[in-house]
Design a protein around this motif. Structure first.
Motif, PDB file in Angstrom:
ATOM      1  N   THR A  73      36.650  43.876  55.727  1.00  0.00           N
ATOM      2  CA  THR A  73      35.431  43.270  54.573  1.00  0.00           C
ATOM      3  C   THR A  73      34.271  44.117  54.796  1.00  0.00           C
ATOM      4  OG1 THR A  73      36.133  40.882  55.072  1.00  0.00           O
ATOM      5  CG2 THR A  73      34.031  41.312  54.046  1.00  0.00           C
ATOM      6  N   ALA A  74      33.900  44.623  55.673  1.00  0.00           N
ATOM      7  CA  ALA A  74      32.807  45.513  55.892  1.00  0.00           C
ATOM      8  C   ALA A  74      33.114  47.037  55.389  1.00  0.00           C
ATOM      9  CB  ALA A  74      32.277  45.917  57.554  1.00  0.00           C
ATOM     10  N   ALA A  75      34.472  47.438  55.481  1.00  0.00           N
ATOM     11  CA  ALA A  75      34.898  48.821  54.947  1.00  0.00           C
ATOM     12  C   ALA A  75      35.020  48.636  53.429  1.00  0.00           C
ATOM     13  CB  ALA A  75      36.167  49.112  55.478  1.00  0.00           C
ATOM     14  N   ASP A  76      35.470  47.394  53.028  1.00  0.00           N
ATOM     15  CA  ASP A  76      35.785  47.150  51.651  1.00  0.00           C
ATOM     16  C   ASP A  76      34.392  47.003  50.729  1.00  0.00           C
ATOM     17  OD1 ASP A  76      37.163  46.882  49.379  1.00  0.00           O
ATOM     18  OD2 ASP A  76      36.479  44.662  49.324  1.00  0.00           O
ATOM     19  N   THR A  92      39.351  53.765  55.054  1.00  0.00           N
ATOM     20  CA  THR A  92      38.515  53.032  55.588  1.00  0.00           C
ATOM     21  C   THR A  92      38.928  51.783  56.251  1.00  0.00           C
ATOM     22  OG1 THR A  92      36.893  52.247  53.805  1.00  0.00           O
ATOM     23  CG2 THR A  92      36.582  54.444  54.788  1.00  0.00           C
ATOM     24  N   ILE A  93      39.474  50.834  55.198  1.00  0.00           N
ATOM     25  CA  ILE A  93      39.770  49.413  55.695  1.00  0.00           C
ATOM     26  C   ILE A  93      40.514  49.514  56.957  1.00  0.00           C
ATOM     27  CG2 ILE A  93      41.208  47.416  54.901  1.00  0.00           C
ATOM     28  CD1 ILE A  93      39.656  47.813  52.247  1.00  0.00           C
ATOM     29  N   PRO A  94      41.963  50.199  57.199  1.00  0.00           N
ATOM     30  CA  PRO A  94      42.690  50.007  58.314  1.00  0.00           C
ATOM     31  C   PRO A  94      42.056  50.505  59.177  1.00  0.00           C
ATOM     32  CG  PRO A  94      43.674  51.453  56.576  1.00  0.00           C
ATOM     33  CD  PRO A  94      42.555  50.871  55.712  1.00  0.00           C
ATOM     34  N   THR A  99      40.222  49.425  64.262  1.00  0.00           N
ATOM     35  CA  THR A  99      39.253  49.742  65.444  1.00  0.00           C
ATOM     36  C   THR A  99      38.618  48.429  66.176  1.00  0.00           C
ATOM     37  OG1 THR A  99      38.842  51.922  64.490  1.00  0.00           O
ATOM     38  CG2 THR A  99      36.910  51.057  66.201  1.00  0.00           C
ATOM     39  N   MET A 100      38.099  47.829  65.232  1.00  0.00           N
ATOM     40  CA  MET A 100      37.712  46.477  65.666  1.00  0.00           C
ATOM     41  C   MET A 100      38.632  45.537  66.462  1.00  0.00           C
ATOM     42  SD  MET A 100      34.375  46.078  64.366  1.00  0.00           S
ATOM     43  CE  MET A 100      33.971  44.518  64.129  1.00  0.00           C
ATOM     44  N   MET A 101      39.753  45.371  65.916  1.00  0.00           N
ATOM     45  CA  MET A 101      40.980  44.531  66.576  1.00  0.00           C
ATOM     46  C   MET A 101      41.144  45.267  67.929  1.00  0.00           C
ATOM     47  SD  MET A 101      43.356  43.820  63.434  1.00  0.00           S
ATOM     48  CE  MET A 101      44.431  42.795  63.959  1.00  0.00           C
TER      49      MET A 101
END
Length: 107
Positions: A73-76, A92-94, A99-101
């Protein structure tokens, strides 16, 4: 998700504004919330897939897919520019969600 939601909302194309010289701008809140909701739903569905994986995990934890939804969501929602070019959110989304996961799964 944001493409579908954004196609019906006026002013949701944040990258077009950046190309015209704006410094930055966020997507409208309905688009951001819709993106988060869809990402969370996909994570929930993926967490209930059964079977044995090569890593030995057979269930995705809530915190891991929540972190992935937040990252995606942040990347989008926030376009990132590099050398006056906006990075495509398909890149950026993946990157952000993965990275967060990964970080949350290491905790």
């Amino acid at each position: 998700a944001s493409g579908i939601i954004g196609s019906v909302l006026r002013g949701s194309d944040v990258r077009a504004g950046l190309m015209e010289g704006e410094r930055w701008r966020l997507k409208p809140m309905p688009v951001v919330l819709g993106t988060f909701g869809v990402c969370l739903l996909v994570g929930y569905c993926a967490s209930h897939l059964t079977g044995y994986t090569s890593s030995g995990l057979n269930e995705l934890s809530f915190l891991v897919y929540l972190a992935g939804a937040v990252g995606a969501t942040a990347a989008d929602a926030i376009p990132i520019s590099f050398r006056r070019q906006v990075l495509d959110d398909n890149f950026t989304i993946p990157l952000y969600s993965g990275t967060m996961m990964t970080l949350i799964s290491l905790i």
